[in-house]
Design an enzyme around this catalytic site. Sequence first.
Site: not given
Length: 475
Positions: A217, A219, A224, A393, A395, A400
């Site tokens: 899952h 991404k 470089d 979508h 996440k 604090d």
Amino acid sequence: MIWVVVALLIYVFQIITIVLLEYKHPSKAVAWLLILFCFPLIGFVMYYFLAQEYTARRRVRKRELWADDMSKRDQVQFREIRNVSELNNREMQGQARLFALISSLSASPITGCNRTKVLTNGHATFESMLEAIRAAERHIHMEFYILRDDGIGTMFQDALIAKAREGVKVRIIADGVGSIELRHKFLRKFREAGIEFHWFLPLSVSFFRRRLNYRNHRKILVVDGKTGFVGGINIGDDYLGLNRKLGFWRDTHLRVEGDGVFALQAVFLHDWSFVKEETLNRSDMFPDHQCTGREQVKMISSGPDTNWDAIQELFFGALSMAKERVWIITPYFIPDSSIQLALKTAAVSGIEVRIIIPGKSDSKIVDWASLSYVEELMQAGVTFYQYQKGFAHAKTFIMDRTLASVGTANLDMRSFFSNFELNAVLFDEHAIDRLEEDFHQDFADSVEIDYHAFARRSRWQRTAEAFARLLSPLL
């Protein structure tokens, strides 16, 4: 009569097998027993192919590779934060226990020389990614759960092919289930241009090796070895708000320059060695770089190939040690029992706990499962919001003004225990304030769930939530 006895014995054998194999995960055992009850033989076949654990042998091998990657850090400029007093964030300096916990989660250290940029939604993210790709000089590494051959996917393909023709080495990993709709014609263009493309557990392989339940899952984009990206956004037109059903797509991604990119690179190289069984020249992957920023960042990877449920432990620790607030936005809210208890305990003890979940979901059964937790947590003082502008979508997690997390992991059991995930933990107050700005906008674009109105929901919905919750460990 004898056939009835045989059938009963087979059924009992299936029950005992699931109980013995899943005794460490009672919630998963209950979910599989429910499926077995509804579909006696089919349910066990599903369990056989979907529920098997990764082997200890592979777990150890991958941990050793990670340590080998990170051992190269002494050859380049790399600042590791070893003591809580070295942190720039004064609030975090008072969290010695939390610092010790985070430092121990995954092999990558807390890095000290970073510059980050929060990218809100698809347009900003894709623009920044393409800019980095077009500036590449040596290599481009991409790893995504979903890669589509639509408008934005074609734009990325054209940019990658152009760089490959200039001599830049391009390597791509895509999940075998998440990107299953990719056409052969699209992939052939990559290979004809000299781009290396590999599947992470393609459907046929993962099915027969009983790995179908374990998906990559992550991404990741690394250019470089100096510029990296991580967050919730895959490559597809959906993330530009072009999904007719869901409309506007609210998401968060992160651009990183500096030491933290080495950890992103190490994760990619890790997964590359798994899909191709090739160890790349590490000296080319971790180049010397200038310390252009003072932000402190830690990359935390987790997955079924590790001994620790690192991201789940990150959230649990932050919830347990919060002093004022915890703000969360997640598209899938299916907490395990420990996170559920931590949320309740934080709210009851006076911590402001706010959670944004989608008002419009891409999965009805997941939506029901998420809502099954709401009433109980609201009784403890947790405030829930349903996002109204489109599909939420992102996440993102803020504790604090101490730390924030941006990454690929949802607040659900699949992300905690089954998927390969990657989150960036941010300690810089400027980055936390930037994410807070997005939260304020998200609260404005959401509707707070009224406890009394929600408690009066129909019996039919309660029943649907109950069944979805029983299955929630598998969703």
